[in-house]
Design a protein around this motif. Structure first.
Motif, PDB file in Angstrom:
ATOM      1  N   GLU A 183     -10.310  12.404  -9.261  1.00 41.27           N
ATOM      2  CA  GLU A 183      -9.907  10.941  -9.075  1.00 41.27           C
ATOM      3  C   GLU A 183      -8.476  11.150  -8.290  1.00 41.27           C
ATOM      4  OE1 GLU A 183      -9.256   7.170 -11.805  1.00 41.27           O
ATOM      5  OE2 GLU A 183      -8.714   9.077 -12.876  1.00 41.27           O
ATOM      6  N   ARG A 184      -7.499  11.988  -8.564  1.00 45.00           N
ATOM      7  CA  ARG A 184      -6.259  12.134  -7.717  1.00 45.00           C
ATOM      8  C   ARG A 184      -6.727  12.282  -6.150  1.00 45.00           C
ATOM      9  NH1 ARG A 184      -1.666  15.642  -9.713  1.00 45.00           N
ATOM     10  NH2 ARG A 184      -0.964  14.092 -10.648  1.00 45.00           N
ATOM     11  N   ASP A 185      -7.556  13.107  -5.794  1.00 42.43           N
ATOM     12  CA  ASP A 185      -7.879  13.348  -4.607  1.00 42.43           C
ATOM     13  C   ASP A 185      -8.554  12.039  -3.888  1.00 42.43           C
ATOM     14  OD1 ASP A 185      -8.421  14.751  -2.097  1.00 42.43           O
ATOM     15  OD2 ASP A 185     -10.458  15.605  -2.873  1.00 42.43           O
ATOM     16  N   PHE A 186      -9.406  11.465  -4.646  1.00 42.48           N
ATOM     17  CA  PHE A 186     -10.282  10.366  -4.018  1.00 42.48           C
ATOM     18  C   PHE A 186      -9.179   9.162  -3.929  1.00 42.48           C
ATOM     19  CE2 PHE A 186     -11.794   6.173  -5.597  1.00 42.48           C
ATOM     20  CZ  PHE A 186     -12.639   5.904  -4.382  1.00 42.48           C
ATOM     21  N   LEU A 187      -8.404   9.071  -4.653  1.00 42.41           N
ATOM     22  CA  LEU A 187      -7.192   7.773  -4.641  1.00 42.41           C
ATOM     23  C   LEU A 187      -6.430   8.273  -3.257  1.00 42.41           C
ATOM     24  CD1 LEU A 187      -6.201   6.893  -8.101  1.00 42.41           C
ATOM     25  CD2 LEU A 187      -7.711   5.502  -6.517  1.00 42.41           C
ATOM     26  N   GLU A 188      -5.827   9.409  -3.304  1.00 39.46           N
ATOM     27  CA  GLU A 188      -5.069   9.703  -2.128  1.00 39.46           C
ATOM     28  C   GLU A 188      -5.759   9.555  -0.738  1.00 39.46           C
ATOM     29  OE1 GLU A 188      -3.874  13.803  -2.964  1.00 39.46           O
ATOM     30  OE2 GLU A 188      -2.306  13.094  -4.465  1.00 39.46           O
ATOM     31  N   ARG A 189      -6.803  10.026  -0.669  1.00 36.34           N
ATOM     32  CA  ARG A 189      -7.965   9.946   0.620  1.00 36.34           C
ATOM     33  C   ARG A 189      -8.036   8.436   0.887  1.00 36.34           C
ATOM     34  NH1 ARG A 189     -11.947  14.965   0.354  1.00 36.34           N
ATOM     35  NH2 ARG A 189     -12.770  14.002   2.139  1.00 36.34           N
ATOM     36  N   MET A 190      -8.201   7.700  -0.110  1.00 34.75           N
ATOM     37  CA  MET A 190      -8.468   6.203   0.177  1.00 34.75           C
ATOM     38  C   MET A 190      -7.125   5.551   0.583  1.00 34.75           C
ATOM     39  SD  MET A 190     -11.510   4.934  -0.408  1.00 34.75           S
ATOM     40  CE  MET A 190     -12.821   5.863  -0.375  1.00 34.75           C
ATOM     41  N   GLU A 191      -6.188   5.854   0.021  1.00 33.80           N
ATOM     42  CA  GLU A 191      -4.871   5.215   0.531  1.00 33.80           C
ATOM     43  C   GLU A 191      -4.794   5.540   2.031  1.00 33.80           C
ATOM     44  OE1 GLU A 191      -0.267   5.427  -0.856  1.00 33.80           O
ATOM     45  OE2 GLU A 191      -1.956   6.054  -2.529  1.00 33.80           O
ATOM     46  N   LYS A 192      -5.082   6.937   2.382  1.00 34.80           N
ATOM     47  CA  LYS A 192      -4.815   7.474   3.818  1.00 34.80           C
ATOM     48  C   LYS A 192      -5.628   6.660   4.700  1.00 34.80           C
ATOM     49  CE  LYS A 192      -3.498  12.093   3.120  1.00 34.80           C
ATOM     50  NZ  LYS A 192      -3.942  13.639   2.869  1.00 34.80           N
ATOM     51  N   LEU A 193      -6.862   6.353   4.233  1.00 36.39           N
ATOM     52  CA  LEU A 193      -7.814   5.470   4.929  1.00 36.39           C
ATOM     53  C   LEU A 193      -7.364   4.016   4.872  1.00 36.39           C
ATOM     54  CD1 LEU A 193     -11.109   7.029   3.894  1.00 36.39           C
ATOM     55  CD2 LEU A 193     -10.091   7.091   6.229  1.00 36.39           C
ATOM     56  N   GLY A 194      -6.388   3.485   4.015  1.00 38.25           N
ATOM     57  CA  GLY A 194      -6.075   1.984   3.825  1.00 38.25           C
ATOM     58  C   GLY A 194      -7.145   1.277   3.392  1.00 38.25           C
ATOM     59  N   ILE A 195      -7.905   1.788   2.402  1.00 41.50           N
ATOM     60  CA  ILE A 195      -9.031   1.129   1.954  1.00 41.50           C
ATOM     61  C   ILE A 195      -8.607   0.847   0.316  1.00 41.50           C
ATOM     62  CG2 ILE A 195     -11.233   1.396   0.828  1.00 41.50           C
ATOM     63  CD1 ILE A 195     -11.844   3.132   3.493  1.00 41.50           C
ATOM     64  N   PHE A 196      -8.773  -0.446  -0.012  1.00 40.83           N
ATOM     65  CA  PHE A 196      -8.491  -1.094  -1.237  1.00 40.83           C
ATOM     66  C   PHE A 196      -9.685  -0.669  -2.264  1.00 40.83           C
ATOM     67  CE2 PHE A 196      -9.444  -4.445  -4.280  1.00 40.83           C
ATOM     68  CZ  PHE A 196      -8.401  -4.323  -5.098  1.00 40.83           C
ATOM     69  N   THR A 197      -9.110  -0.182  -3.451  1.00 44.59           N
ATOM     70  CA  THR A 197     -10.000   0.510  -4.503  1.00 44.59           C
ATOM     71  C   THR A 197      -9.580  -0.426  -5.717  1.00 44.59           C
ATOM     72  OG1 THR A 197      -8.382   2.091  -5.369  1.00 44.59           O
ATOM     73  CG2 THR A 197     -10.081   2.805  -3.700  1.00 44.59           C
ATOM     74  N   GLY A 198     -10.511  -1.076  -6.512  1.00 44.91           N
ATOM     75  CA  GLY A 198     -10.485  -1.811  -7.333  1.00 44.91           C
ATOM     76  C   GLY A 198     -11.329  -1.150  -8.688  1.00 44.91           C
TER      77      GLY A 198
END
Length: 198
Positions: A183-198
């Motif tokens: 989860e942490r790795d996924f959220l960090e990588r999504m944040e770097k891509l600037g992608i919204f996760t809900g």
């Protein structure tokens, strides 16, 4: 796989039957993931077996099994739901619902007899179901522009994330299931891509 990530459940339905002094106890085990799902199944069973005297059930949900309920549905307190839950627990399972439908045979079984009947029929249903290993995690909904699709799909492939509900138009949406340890790795990588996760 890390131990904190996984737990045991069932992969599909199982059925059991116990008879005593004319009473029939039909047990059904189901894999479930939410209390809403439990309510739907119990309602459907009450409709299907509308002529039965009791529809007792128990369930346990989540990796830690913290969400649970035991329901006696009119049987003496502790004589039905608790024995059913006890079988789920002794099998070490979660995300499981067991419903036992009782057709009364005219002879009272007493509390020890009821406990034995509900326990045995629930155990049979669980034994008939295939035990599977589940990975603890949660679903995330991703929303991103079409131009980000290659980067998102690479991440999904790298982390081996199960997917559902894809829509790849100008605005893309995708649901992915992320295991707890990623989860942490996924959220960090999504944040770097600037992608919204809900």
């Amino acid at each position: 796989m890390t131990a904190k990530d996984t737990y045991k459940s069932i992969g599909g339905p199982g059925e059991g039957l116990f008879k005593d002094n004319g009473s029939r106890f039909i047990a059904r085990a189901y894999p479930v993931e939410s209390e809403a799902e439990v309510k739907e199944i119990v309602a459907a069973i009450k409709k299907e077996y509308h002529d039965a005297r009791h529809h007792c059930f128990a369930y346990r949900l989540g990796q830690d099994g913290g969400t649970w309920r035991a329901n006696d549905d009119g049987e003496p307190s502790g004589s039905a739901g608790r024995p059913i839950l006890g079988q789920i627990d002794s099998a070490g399972l979660s995300d499981v619902l067991v419903v036992v439908i009782r057709y009364f045979g005219g002879i009272k079984l007493g509390i020890p007899g009821l406990i034995r009947a509900y326990k045995t029929s629930a155990a049979d249903a669980l034994a008939a179901a295939q035990v599977v290993e589940k990975v603890a995690g949660r679903w995330y909904s991703l929303h991103f522009p079409y131009g980000d699709l290659p980067a998102v799909m690479k991440l999904v492939k790298d982390l081996d994330l199960p997917q559902r509900g894809q829509s790849f138009l100008a605005d893309c949406t995708l649901d992915v299931r992320v295991r707890n340890s990623l989860e942490r790795d996924f959220l960090e990588r999504m944040e770097k891509l600037g992608i919204f996760t809900g």
